[in-house]
Enzyme design. Structure first.
Site, PDB file in Angstrom:
ATOM      1  N   ARG A 173       0.806  -1.217   0.000  1.00 44.86           N
ATOM      2  CA  ARG A 173       0.000   0.000   0.000  1.00 44.86           C
ATOM      3  C   ARG A 173       0.840   1.270   0.000  1.00 44.86           C
ATOM      4  O   ARG A 173       0.294   2.366  -0.046  1.00 44.86           O
ATOM      5  CB  ARG A 173      -0.979  -0.007   1.173  1.00 44.86           C
ATOM      6  CG  ARG A 173      -0.353   0.117   2.545  1.00 44.86           C
ATOM      7  CD  ARG A 173      -1.391  -0.157   3.623  1.00 44.86           C
ATOM      8  NE  ARG A 173      -0.881   0.057   4.964  1.00 44.86           N
ATOM      9  CZ  ARG A 173      -1.113   1.134   5.691  1.00 44.86           C
ATOM     10  NH1 ARG A 173      -1.845   2.106   5.207  1.00 44.86           N
ATOM     11  NH2 ARG A 173      -0.632   1.242   6.904  1.00 44.86           N
ATOM     12  N   ARG A 177       5.771   7.459  -6.534  1.00 46.37           N
ATOM     13  CA  ARG A 177       5.344   8.441  -7.530  1.00 46.37           C
ATOM     14  C   ARG A 177       6.555   9.062  -8.221  1.00 46.37           C
ATOM     15  O   ARG A 177       7.535   9.419  -7.552  1.00 46.37           O
ATOM     16  CB  ARG A 177       4.539   9.560  -6.869  1.00 46.37           C
ATOM     17  CG  ARG A 177       3.310   9.078  -6.116  1.00 46.37           C
ATOM     18  CD  ARG A 177       2.513  10.272  -5.619  1.00 46.37           C
ATOM     19  NE  ARG A 177       1.381   9.817  -4.807  1.00 46.37           N
ATOM     20  CZ  ARG A 177       1.115  10.251  -3.589  1.00 46.37           C
ATOM     21  NH1 ARG A 177       1.894  11.154  -3.034  1.00 46.37           N
ATOM     22  NH2 ARG A 177       0.069   9.804  -2.925  1.00 46.37           N
ATOM     23  N   ARG A 250       0.526  -6.352  17.450  1.00 46.29           N
ATOM     24  CA  ARG A 250       1.584  -5.419  17.798  1.00 46.29           C
ATOM     25  C   ARG A 250       0.911  -4.299  18.577  1.00 46.29           C
ATOM     26  O   ARG A 250      -0.239  -3.938  18.304  1.00 46.29           O
ATOM     27  CB  ARG A 250       2.269  -4.854  16.553  1.00 46.29           C
ATOM     28  CG  ARG A 250       3.129  -5.849  15.838  1.00 46.29           C
ATOM     29  CD  ARG A 250       4.324  -6.288  16.634  1.00 46.29           C
ATOM     30  NE  ARG A 250       5.358  -5.247  16.704  1.00 46.29           N
ATOM     31  CZ  ARG A 250       6.491  -5.405  17.390  1.00 46.29           C
ATOM     32  NH1 ARG A 250       6.708  -6.486  18.120  1.00 46.29           N
ATOM     33  NH2 ARG A 250       7.404  -4.426  17.386  1.00 46.29           N
ATOM     34  N   ARG A 282       8.715   6.859  15.312  1.00 48.14           N
ATOM     35  CA  ARG A 282       8.415   8.194  14.800  1.00 48.14           C
ATOM     36  C   ARG A 282       8.163   9.155  15.951  1.00 48.14           C
ATOM     37  O   ARG A 282       7.927   8.733  17.091  1.00 48.14           O
ATOM     38  CB  ARG A 282       7.226   8.186  13.849  1.00 48.14           C
ATOM     39  CG  ARG A 282       5.923   7.676  14.440  1.00 48.14           C
ATOM     40  CD  ARG A 282       4.827   7.677  13.370  1.00 48.14           C
ATOM     41  NE  ARG A 282       3.582   7.106  13.861  1.00 48.14           N
ATOM     42  CZ  ARG A 282       2.456   7.074  13.168  1.00 48.14           C
ATOM     43  NH1 ARG A 282       2.409   7.586  11.949  1.00 48.14           N
ATOM     44  NH2 ARG A 282       1.357   6.536  13.675  1.00 48.14           N
ATOM     45  N   GLU A 308       6.984   7.418  19.576  1.00 47.54           N
ATOM     46  CA  GLU A 308       6.175   6.207  19.434  1.00 47.54           C
ATOM     47  C   GLU A 308       7.081   4.974  19.342  1.00 47.54           C
ATOM     48  O   GLU A 308       7.971   4.911  18.496  1.00 47.54           O
ATOM     49  CB  GLU A 308       5.313   6.320  18.174  1.00 47.54           C
ATOM     50  CG  GLU A 308       4.364   5.169  17.939  1.00 47.54           C
ATOM     51  CD  GLU A 308       3.436   5.422  16.759  1.00 47.54           C
ATOM     52  OE1 GLU A 308       3.207   4.483  15.989  1.00 47.54           O
ATOM     53  OE2 GLU A 308       2.956   6.578  16.617  1.00 47.54           O
ATOM     54  N   TYR A 356      -7.264  -4.826  10.605  1.00 48.91           N
ATOM     55  CA  TYR A 356      -6.823  -3.432  10.642  1.00 48.91           C
ATOM     56  C   TYR A 356      -7.802  -2.582   9.840  1.00 48.91           C
ATOM     57  O   TYR A 356      -8.112  -2.881   8.693  1.00 48.91           O
ATOM     58  CB  TYR A 356      -5.421  -3.286  10.048  1.00 48.91           C
ATOM     59  CG  TYR A 356      -4.991  -1.837   9.983  1.00 48.91           C
ATOM     60  CD1 TYR A 356      -4.563  -1.182  11.134  1.00 48.91           C
ATOM     61  CD2 TYR A 356      -5.075  -1.116   8.803  1.00 48.91           C
ATOM     62  CE1 TYR A 356      -4.205   0.161  11.104  1.00 48.91           C
ATOM     63  CE2 TYR A 356      -4.714   0.226   8.757  1.00 48.91           C
ATOM     64  CZ  TYR A 356      -4.283   0.852   9.910  1.00 48.91           C
ATOM     65  OH  TYR A 356      -3.952   2.177   9.872  1.00 48.91           O
ATOM     66  N   ASP A 358      -8.596   1.481   8.704  1.00 53.27           N
ATOM     67  CA  ASP A 358      -8.507   2.924   8.722  1.00 53.27           C
ATOM     68  C   ASP A 358      -9.864   3.466   9.171  1.00 53.27           C
ATOM     69  O   ASP A 358     -10.865   2.739   9.172  1.00 53.27           O
ATOM     70  CB  ASP A 358      -8.156   3.467   7.336  1.00 53.27           C
ATOM     71  CG  ASP A 358      -6.657   3.516   7.098  1.00 53.27           C
ATOM     72  OD1 ASP A 358      -5.910   3.629   8.086  1.00 53.27           O
ATOM     73  OD2 ASP A 358      -6.237   3.436   5.935  1.00 53.27           O
TER      74      ASP A 358
END
Length: 379
Positions: A173, A177, A250, A282, A308, A356, A358
Site C-alpha cells: 500500500r 510516484r 503489535r 516516529r 512512538e 486493521y 482505517d
C-alpha cells in the site's frame, strides 16, 4: 424485561456510529467503554490548547462520498494534508516515495533519471515470480537504496521481525510516484476534525446514554438481561475468555512531552525515524495537525511531542495492529465460529473482526452494520 434495545460495547468509531443510527431509528441504547473516556484509539485530549492524539496519529482520508458526507454532520474538517518526513541518521527525506525523495537520495531531477536507477536496482535484485516476503516486495517495488534507508530498519522496529519474515502485503500500500508530490494519500478528501476527534465522537453520541470505566463482563454478570442485543467491539478472543488462545497483536507505547515556550520543535506533524539508531519509530508534533493554531486562529506558544515505540503485545496491553499471518488467521476463524453461535451478540470493529481498519472503512462498515441491524438505510 430488557432496559435497552442495544448494549454497545466500545465507544470508538464503530460504537458511536451505530449508536447514532440506532437512536435515529428509535432504539434505546447504552454505550459502555472500559476506558475512562470515549473515542477509542481516536481519542484526543486538549493539552495547552493542542488536541493531542493520545493513541497515535489519526488522519482522516477517504474517497467514499457517503462516508465523507456522513462525518460532516459531526465536525468541520480542516485541510490538513499528510506529508510525513523520514529521518535516516542525519538525512531527511520526503514521504511517500516521490521525486523529492529521489532527488535528495541520488542528486537527480527528472523522472526518467529516477526511473532508470530504480529499474536497474530492481533488475539487480532479480526477484523471480511473486514476492515471497516483504523484503522481496520492497525490492521489486522500489530497489535497494530506498529499501535500505527508508524501509528495512523502520519496518523491523515496527513489527519486531526481519523483513524476510514478514508478508509482502504489508508494503503493497506504500505509494511510489514519479512526480514532486508529498501528499501521502490519494483520496479525494482528507483532513482533521477541528476541535479534535473526541469532540466529533461526542456529537455522534449525543442523546445516547454512555458509561465509561465499565467492564462488559462485570456489567453482564450484574445484569445479564440488560439489553435485547449486544454490539460488541472489544477483542473477540477476550469475549471468549481466550479459551482457544490469544490472538497476537503489535502494540504501541508513547512517551509524550510538553515543551513550554517552544513554538516549533520539528516543523512537521510526523517524522519517521527509519534507522535502528533510535528505538522509537516516529515522533509526532501534534499541533501541526491543526496548523499550530487554536480554534480562534492564534498561534500556540507551546508544543507537545510524542515518541512512538512499537513492541509485541502481551495480555493486558492495548492491541493495535493484528498479526494476520497464517497461524492467527486460523485461530481467528475458530473464534469466528464461536461468535456465529452466540445469540443476540454481533461482533464488529477492529478488535471484534481482528482486522486493521482505517477510520473511513471503519465508519463504512459500521453504517453497513446499522443498515443490516436496523432495517433502514444509514445516511
Amino acid at each position: 424485561m430488557a432496559q435497552y434495545d442495544y448494549l454497545i460495547v466500545g465507544a470508538g468509531l464503530t460504537g458511536a456510529v451505530f449508536a447514532h443510527e440506532a437512536l435515529k431509528a428509535g432504539k434505546k441504547c447504552l454505550v459502555i467503554d472500559r476506558r475512562d473516556h470515549i473515542g477509542g484509539n481516536c481519542y484526543t485530549e486538549n493539552v495547552k490548547g493542542i488536541n493531542v492524539h493520545t493513541y497515535g496519529a489519526h488522519i482522516f482520508h477517504t474517497s467514499d462520498d457517503r462516508v465523507w458526507n456522513y462525518v460532516q454532520q459531526f465536525a468541520k474538517f480542516n485541510h490538513y494534508v499528510n506529508s510525513p518526513m523520514a529521518k535516516f541518521h542525519d538525512e531527511l527525506y520526503n514521504l511517500p516515495f516521490n521525486m523529492n525523495t529521489f532527488s535528495k537520495m541520488w542528486g537527480i531531477s527528472t523522472p526518467e533519471e529516477a526511473r532508470q536507477i530504480i529499474e536497474a536496482q530492481k533488475a539487480e535484485a532479480a526477484i523471480s515470480g511473486e514476492p515471497k516476503n516483504l523484503e522481496e516486495q520492497a525490492l521489486s517495488l522500489i530497489g535497494r537504496d530506498v529499501f535500505n534507508k527508508l524501509i528495512r530498519e523502520y519496518t523491523e522496529k515496527q513489527w519486531g521481525k526481519k523483513c524476510t519474515e514478514l508478508p509482502p502485503s504489508i508494503i503493497k500500500r506504500l505509494p511510489v510516484r514519479y512526480i514532486y508530490d508529498n501528499n501521502y494519500f490519494n483520496d479525494c478528501y482528507q483532513g482533521i476534525p477541528m476541535g479534535g476527534y473526541t469532540k466529533m465522537i461526542e456529537a455522534m453520541l449525543q442523546g445516547t446514554e454512555v458509561r465509561c470505566a465499565v467492564n462488559y463482563k462485570d456489567l453482564i454478570a450484574a445484569d445479564p438481561d440488560i439489553a435485547e442485543r449486544v454490539i460488541y467491539t472489544g477483542p473477540i478472543d477476550e469475549y471468549f475468555d481466550f479459551s482457544l488462545g490469544n490472538l497476537e497483536w503489535r502494540t504501541v507505547r508513547f512517551e509524550t512531552e510538553v515543551l513550554e515556550g517552544v513554538e516549533n520543535w520539528q516543523g512537521n506533524a510526523v517524522v519517521n525515524y527509519t534507522s535502528h539508531d533510535e528505538a522509537f519509530t516516529r515522533i509526532i508534533e501534534h499541533k501541526w495537525f491543526e496548523f499550530g493554531k487554536d480554534e480562534e486562529g492564534n498561534m500556540l506558544p507551546d508544543t507537545v511531542i510524542s515518541r512512538e515505540y512499537s513492541f509485541t503485545w502481551q495480555p493486558g496491553d492495548e492491541p493495535y495492529y493484528p498479526l494476520n499471518d497464517e497461524k492467527n488467521t486460523q485461530l481467528f476463524e475458530e473464534y469466528r465460529k464461536l461468535a456465529e453461535a452466540e445469540e443476540n451478540v454481533v461482533f464488529a470493529g477492529r478488535l471484534g473482526a481482528y482486522k486493521y481498519y482505517d477510520m473511513a472503512p471503519c465508519i463504512a462498515a459500521a453504517l453497513d452494520l446499522a443498515e443490516a441491524e436496523l432495517g433502514v438505510k444509514a445516511e
